[in-house]
Write an enzyme that holds these catalytic residues in place. Sequence first.
Site, PDB file in Angstrom:
ATOM      1  N   GLU A 128       0.473   0.648  -3.485  1.00 36.40           N
ATOM      2  CA  GLU A 128      -0.554  -0.097  -4.131  1.00 36.40           C
ATOM      3  C   GLU A 128      -1.075  -1.190  -3.749  1.00 36.40           C
ATOM      4  O   GLU A 128      -1.530  -2.278  -4.513  1.00 36.40           O
ATOM      5  CB  GLU A 128      -0.078  -0.424  -5.793  1.00 36.40           C
ATOM      6  CG  GLU A 128       0.534   0.915  -6.298  1.00 36.40           C
ATOM      7  CD  GLU A 128       0.973   0.707  -7.933  1.00 36.40           C
ATOM      8  OE1 GLU A 128       0.363  -0.389  -8.377  1.00 36.40           O
ATOM      9  OE2 GLU A 128       1.751   1.480  -8.424  1.00 36.40           O
ATOM     10  N   HIS A 138       0.863  -5.557  -4.655  1.00 37.36           N
ATOM     11  CA  HIS A 138      -0.230  -6.434  -5.185  1.00 37.36           C
ATOM     12  C   HIS A 138      -0.065  -7.976  -5.151  1.00 37.36           C
ATOM     13  O   HIS A 138       0.461  -8.691  -5.666  1.00 37.36           O
ATOM     14  CB  HIS A 138      -0.453  -6.198  -6.889  1.00 37.36           C
ATOM     15  CG  HIS A 138      -0.585  -4.926  -7.318  1.00 37.36           C
ATOM     16  ND1 HIS A 138      -1.826  -4.181  -6.890  1.00 37.36           N
ATOM     17  CD2 HIS A 138       0.089  -3.761  -7.856  1.00 37.36           C
ATOM     18  CE1 HIS A 138      -1.921  -2.942  -7.212  1.00 37.36           C
ATOM     19  NE2 HIS A 138      -0.433  -2.744  -7.933  1.00 37.36           N
ATOM     20  N   GLU A 195       8.294   0.643 -12.457  1.00 43.53           N
ATOM     21  CA  GLU A 195       8.559  -0.694 -13.076  1.00 43.53           C
ATOM     22  C   GLU A 195       9.520  -0.877 -14.169  1.00 43.53           C
ATOM     23  O   GLU A 195       9.679  -1.336 -15.151  1.00 43.53           O
ATOM     24  CB  GLU A 195       7.423  -1.217 -13.708  1.00 43.53           C
ATOM     25  CG  GLU A 195       6.079  -1.169 -12.561  1.00 43.53           C
ATOM     26  CD  GLU A 195       4.683  -1.384 -12.999  1.00 43.53           C
ATOM     27  OE1 GLU A 195       4.673  -1.764 -14.192  1.00 43.53           O
ATOM     28  OE2 GLU A 195       3.833  -1.279 -12.062  1.00 43.53           O
ATOM     29  N   ASN A 214       9.211   3.339  -7.950  1.00 46.85           N
ATOM     30  CA  ASN A 214       8.136   2.313  -7.651  1.00 46.85           C
ATOM     31  C   ASN A 214       8.241   0.936  -8.512  1.00 46.85           C
ATOM     32  O   ASN A 214       8.194   1.118  -9.475  1.00 46.85           O
ATOM     33  CB  ASN A 214       6.968   3.050  -7.903  1.00 46.85           C
ATOM     34  CG  ASN A 214       5.518   2.664  -7.256  1.00 46.85           C
ATOM     35  OD1 ASN A 214       5.545   2.177  -6.262  1.00 46.85           O
ATOM     36  ND2 ASN A 214       4.554   2.393  -8.223  1.00 46.85           N
ATOM     37  N   ASP A 235      -3.250  -4.339  -2.630  1.00 47.27           N
ATOM     38  CA  ASP A 235      -4.531  -5.079  -2.717  1.00 47.27           C
ATOM     39  C   ASP A 235      -4.223  -6.513  -2.437  1.00 47.27           C
ATOM     40  O   ASP A 235      -3.144  -6.885  -2.821  1.00 47.27           O
ATOM     41  CB  ASP A 235      -5.317  -4.765  -3.798  1.00 47.27           C
ATOM     42  CG  ASP A 235      -4.752  -4.793  -5.079  1.00 47.27           C
ATOM     43  OD1 ASP A 235      -3.758  -5.435  -5.158  1.00 47.27           O
ATOM     44  OD2 ASP A 235      -4.981  -4.158  -5.988  1.00 47.27           O
TER      45      ASP A 235
HETATM   46  O1  G3I Z   1      -8.976   5.423 -21.124  1.00 46.89           O
HETATM   47  C1  G3I Z   1      -9.695   4.122 -21.813  1.00 46.89           C
HETATM   48  C2  G3I Z   1     -10.939   4.625 -22.146  1.00 46.89           C
HETATM   49  O2  G3I Z   1     -11.014   5.804 -23.007  1.00 46.89           O
HETATM   50  C3  G3I Z   1     -11.780   3.485 -22.629  1.00 46.89           C
HETATM   51  O3  G3I Z   1     -13.024   3.911 -22.929  1.00 46.89           O
HETATM   52  C4  G3I Z   1     -11.665   2.367 -21.635  1.00 46.89           C
HETATM   53  C5  G3I Z   1     -12.354   1.073 -21.977  1.00 46.89           C
HETATM   54  O4  G3I Z   1     -11.952   0.053 -21.547  1.00 46.89           O
HETATM   55  O5  G3I Z   1     -10.122   2.110 -21.420  1.00 46.89           O
HETATM   56  C6  G3I Z   1      -9.547   3.249 -20.897  1.00 46.89           C
HETATM   57  O6  G3I Z   1      -8.351   2.750 -20.377  1.00 46.89           O
HETATM   58  C7  G3I Z   1      -7.996   2.005 -19.361  1.00 46.89           C
HETATM   59  C8  G3I Z   1      -7.288   2.556 -18.405  1.00 46.89           C
HETATM   60  O7  G3I Z   1      -6.869   1.837 -17.338  1.00 46.89           O
HETATM   61  C9  G3I Z   1      -7.886   4.132 -17.909  1.00 46.89           C
HETATM   62  O8  G3I Z   1      -9.064   3.727 -17.173  1.00 46.89           O
HETATM   63  C10 G3I Z   1      -7.377   0.685 -19.792  1.00 46.89           C
HETATM   64  O9  G3I Z   1      -8.347  -0.080 -20.512  1.00 46.89           O
HETATM   65  C11 G3I Z   1      -6.848  -0.067 -18.666  1.00 46.89           C
HETATM   66  O10 G3I Z   1      -6.086  -1.301 -18.962  1.00 46.89           O
HETATM   67  C12 G3I Z   1      -6.163   0.738 -17.863  1.00 46.89           C
HETATM   68  O11 G3I Z   1      -5.760  -0.192 -16.513  1.00 46.89           O
HETATM   69  C13 G3I Z   1      -5.039   0.314 -15.681  1.00 46.89           C
HETATM   70  C14 G3I Z   1      -3.770  -0.284 -15.727  1.00 46.89           C
HETATM   71  O12 G3I Z   1      -2.909   0.226 -14.688  1.00 46.89           O
HETATM   72  C15 G3I Z   1      -2.767   0.088 -17.245  1.00 46.89           C
HETATM   73  O13 G3I Z   1      -1.695  -0.846 -17.051  1.00 46.89           O
HETATM   74  C16 G3I Z   1      -5.666   0.114 -14.180  1.00 46.89           C
HETATM   75  O14 G3I Z   1      -6.747   0.793 -14.322  1.00 46.89           O
HETATM   76  C17 G3I Z   1      -4.711   0.691 -13.123  1.00 46.89           C
HETATM   77  O15 G3I Z   1      -5.254   0.186 -11.963  1.00 46.89           O
HETATM   78  C18 G3I Z   1      -3.241   0.142 -13.495  1.00 46.89           C
HETATM   79  O16 G3I Z   1      -2.571   0.585 -12.375  1.00 46.89           O
HETATM   80  C19 G3I Z   1      -1.329  -0.161 -12.546  1.00 46.89           C
HETATM   81  C20 G3I Z   1      -0.398   0.859 -11.942  1.00 46.89           C
HETATM   82  O17 G3I Z   1      -0.221   2.352 -12.584  1.00 46.89           O
HETATM   83  C21 G3I Z   1       1.288   0.682 -11.740  1.00 46.89           C
HETATM   84  N1  G3I Z   1       1.355  -0.758 -10.863  1.00 46.89           N
HETATM   85  C22 G3I Z   1       0.326  -1.846 -11.226  1.00 46.89           C
HETATM   86  C23 G3I Z   1      -1.190  -1.243 -11.490  1.00 46.89           C
HETATM   87  C24 G3I Z   1      -2.083  -2.597 -11.568  1.00 46.89           C
HETATM   88  O18 G3I Z   1      -1.907  -2.800 -12.931  1.00 46.89           O
END
Ligand code: G3I
Length: 350
Positions: free
Chosen positions: A262, A233, A155, A197, A264
């Site tokens: 990715e 997405h 990105e 990506n 969905d």
């Molecule tokens: O690690 C913390 C954890 O310690 C805490 O307890 C928990 C509470 O909510 O949060 C955890 O962090 C989360 C993290 O995912 C790991 O699970 C964040 O809140 C959450 O915002 C984060 O979201 C991820 C996001 O990327 C971050 O930008 C999504 O799961 C993941 O699906 C998403 O993936 C991205 C790709 O990498 C790139 N392309 C877009 C895609 C969707 O946004």
Amino acid sequence: MKTPSRGFSAACILLCVSALTVQTVTAQPLRELAAKRGVLYGAAVGAAFWKPDSSYRDLLARECNVIVAENEMKFDLIEPERGRFNWTRADDLVAFAERNGMKVRGHNLVWHAQSDWASKLNAGRDEMIAVMRAHILAVAGRYRGKILEWDVVNEAIDDGDDYLRDTFWRKAIGDDYIDLAFKFAHEADPHALLFYNDYGGEGMNTKSDKIYRLVKDMLARGVPLHGVGIQCHFVAGEIDTAGIDTNIKRLAALGLKVSVTELDIRLKLPADGAMLARQGEEYRALMNVFLKNPTCCTAFLTWGITDTYSWIPQFFKGYGAALPFDENNALKPAGKGLRDALSAAVPDGK
Ligand code: G3I
């Protein structure tokens, strides 16, 4: 015994056999159908992988021949402090893939998000290059030979009028942070296919024009770049499959691979039967576009596999039901769309 009943028995046997055949075909896992077509189907694996309930792991093992960590290989999760690495979960996933005959996509080495400590360093160019190089050599080096494709830079294109997104990496290092990341990744794992990506540049539009410019220029500069990940997405009803086909073809003409990284397709909840059926058509159409471009398209991944575990409801309130399997791990029309496309007659050009 009278002849008619013999004919009747034969017809019964035939019916039973064809019913069995139909059942076998429809029950065939996506990974097997994909393998027959010479491609990979897989999914992003979320934190639910580490829950005691094994049904999620079983579903992944049955349906996928490639996986990617939804979060576990990202900068902050794998290197939570400078020089301190947490390999446990990434190692688990790679071992799971090996046990189950799956390939692994690596996601991702350099991104502006989920890189908290690095983004706050306020260091100059040389030190930030050193931080990036150490990270890439450690991570891509540890999994050397085990990763099919790395999302090296994620990105980096701006969503607005600018060309490159003004990330902390770019601010500290300059525009060549992208080239450098690919060079370090190639140094760490010379056999991995290295990908750029991004989202929003799947079809033909301003963003995909910028991505095209980026990768074309990188190739001209001799940067070790092998493919582009189109994230996909999507919102149901807004997918331009013809544009995606055109974009894939122009990237392929540069000699690049294109992976669906990715996918969905989110629906406004509650989703009714008609919405799910239309989503199924969209999944089928996307897989068909992918299969129509066999020289460059080999890995097709959804961002999650079951609606139980998806990033969508958390990030897009009121939306969900975006993935191929439902909360009971049953195939939805979306998954059937993938299955139908993979099972269909080989299209022209394959
Ligand atoms: O690690 C913390 C954890 O310690 C805490 O307890 C928990 C509470 O909510 O949060 C955890 O962090 C989360 C993290 O995912 C790991 O699970 C964040 O809140 C959450 O915002 C984060 O979201 C991820 C996001 O990327 C971050 O930008 C999504 O799961 C993941 O699906 C998403 O993936 C991205 C790709 O990498 C790139 N392309 C877009 C895609 C969707 O946004």
